[in-house]
Enzyme design. Structure first.
Site, PDB file in Angstrom:
ATOM      1  N   ASP A 148      -5.807  -1.438  -2.455  1.00 51.20           N
ATOM      2  CA  ASP A 148      -5.340  -1.078  -1.118  1.00 51.20           C
ATOM      3  C   ASP A 148      -6.508  -0.777  -0.174  1.00 51.20           C
ATOM      4  O   ASP A 148      -7.679  -0.792  -0.573  1.00 51.20           O
ATOM      5  CB  ASP A 148      -4.398   0.139  -1.250  1.00 51.20           C
ATOM      6  CG  ASP A 148      -3.257   0.097  -0.246  1.00 51.20           C
ATOM      7  OD1 ASP A 148      -3.374  -0.598   0.773  1.00 51.20           O
ATOM      8  OD2 ASP A 148      -2.243   0.795  -0.490  1.00 51.20           O
ATOM      9  N   ASP A 203       3.619  -2.691   5.584  1.00 50.07           N
ATOM     10  CA  ASP A 203       4.635  -2.611   4.533  1.00 50.07           C
ATOM     11  C   ASP A 203       5.997  -3.119   4.989  1.00 50.07           C
ATOM     12  O   ASP A 203       6.423  -2.915   6.119  1.00 50.07           O
ATOM     13  CB  ASP A 203       4.767  -1.162   4.049  1.00 50.07           C
ATOM     14  CG  ASP A 203       3.523  -0.730   3.305  1.00 50.07           C
ATOM     15  OD1 ASP A 203       2.586  -1.548   3.162  1.00 50.07           O
ATOM     16  OD2 ASP A 203       3.481   0.440   2.873  1.00 50.07           O
TER      17      ASP A 203
END
Ligand code: GLA
Length: 399
Positions: A148, A203
């Site tokens: 990430d 997301d």
């Protein structure tokens, strides 16, 4: 002798930098990821149950392979030697034992890390610990790392992803690297050097076309992700995929919307990561997620992402060249109401805008296979005439 080892070590170190294992993802990776449903509420029993469900409900047979624990698996601090430590309350047997369990089922195990000082949920990131963490992951038997991009102020993504890619390679264990940089620094232009797939968006949210605004960031409905980037399909292909994020099938949309979401992810040759609680999925959800013909479209060896050919009123026409001269065509009704849809193949000549594929339906004839009806549906010499429900799809394989 010592000198020889030293030369060998230097040689291996230099030689291994800037390389990755080839062909770890010839087709888009398929698996399950804990984040969309479970967030920080993860533990070893959940992962073991998911592995068992892979067998029980046909996911393994359908091709799902990876089981990935996302953020929140570690303790908030490294140990005194700088090692990441799994939360002993969530993972009392340790990550190695869990990976062993997953492997014992013939499946592969994945974990989550972050290029910055902290993960998005505030756990330790791998900045300046790349080699140490890569070694830890390899020693646990990790097969997939989602990496990430939180808490990376001042970092260059290419440098950061190269660092972890090199470190993974140096462990000698083939580990798929999922670059999760959200598409900010155009990872489709450099991601293939370091990993096998790269997120193209922020997301996903479990809705068809909404935006969930959190203030400093937003989550995106399915159609928002579909339209987020332009002209990037040419970068996606075997061993380096545009990643449209983990799926929200089974997480609250209508059955039609779930079907469309899954169909588009298949058409796009993006990674297929289940994001629902598969332990308790409804039969109709399982049916969508394990449809072998839809999955065959996703896993087609050409690995070409679909393009939008046209809109016909409220219906979008998505087209994907397949191996052996075949095609997949997906008609999506965007309207919040049913549409009476007609498509006369013979009127359409379609050219792929990025690759050398073209079809002229007035000359080239195909047999139709209706993916969601699961049966043959005549030929392209006859027009399709049917009703498509709101937010539903009609998807064909043409062969
Ligand atoms: C980021 C990623 C998500 C998830 C969370 C975990 O938002 O994009 O997919 O991994 O972090 O905190």
């Amino acid at each position: 002798m010592k000198k020889l080892f030293l030369i060998l070590f230097v040689f291996i170190t230099i030689y291994s930098f800037g390389q990755k294992f080839e062909n770890l993802a010839p087709t888009p990776p398929m698996g399950w990821n804990s984040w969309n449903t479970f967030k920080s509420d993860i533990n070893e029993q959940l992962v073991m149950d998911v592995a068992d469900t892979y067998e029980r409900d046909g996911y393994a047979d359908a091709g799902y392979k990876y089981i990935v624990i996302d953020d929140c698996w570690s303790l908030r601090e490294r140990d005194e030697n700088g090692y990441l430590v799994a939360d002993p309350e969530k993972f009392p047997s340790g990550i190695k034992a869990l990976a062993d369990y997953v492997h014992s089922k013939g499946l592969k195990f994945g974990i989550y890390g972050d290029a910055g000082t902290k993960t998005c949920a505030g756990y330790p990131g791998s900045k300046d610990h790349e080699m140490q963490d890569a070694k830890t992951f390899a020693s646990w038997g990790v097969d997939y790392l989602k990496y990430d991009w939180c808490s990376t102020r001042g970092q260059d993504p290419k440098v950061a992803y190269k660092a972890i890619s090199d470190a993974l390679y140096a462990t000698g264990r083939p580990i798929v690297l999922g670059i999760c940089e959200w598409g900010t620094a155009a990872p489709w232009t450099w991601g293939k050097e370091f990993g096998q797939l790269w997120r193209i968006s922020g997301d996903i949210a479990p809705c068809f076309d909404c935006i969930v605004d959190h203030g400093s960031y937003k989550d995106w409905g399915v159609m928002k992700i579909v339209y987020m980037r332009k002209n990037i399909r040419k970068y996606s292909g075997p061993d380096g995929w545009n990643d449209f994020d983990m799926m929200e099938v089974g997480n609250g949309m209508t059955i039609e919307e779930d079907r469309s979401h899954f169909s588009l992810w298949c058409m796009f040759s993006t990674a297929l990561f289940l994001g629902n609680d598969i332990r308790s999925a409804a039969p109709e959800t399982i049916e969508i997620l394990t449809n072998e013909d839809a999955i065959a479209i996703n896993q087609d060896p050409l690995g070409i992402q679909a393009f939008k050919y046209t809109d016909i009123d409220s219906t979008e026409v998505w087209v994907k060249p397949l191996d052996k001269g075949n095609w997949a065509v997906c008609f999506l009704n965007r309207k919040s109401g049913p549409v009476n849809f007609e498509f006369n193949w013979a009127d359409h000549k379609i050219k792929d805008p990025d690759f050398e594929y073209a079809v002229d339906f007035s000359k080239d004839k195909f047999k139709l296979f209706d993916v969601w009806a699961g049966k043959k549906a005549g030929k392209t010499n006859k027009a399709v005439k049917t009703q498509i429900a709101s937010h539903d799809v009609l998807m064909y394989i043409l062969e």
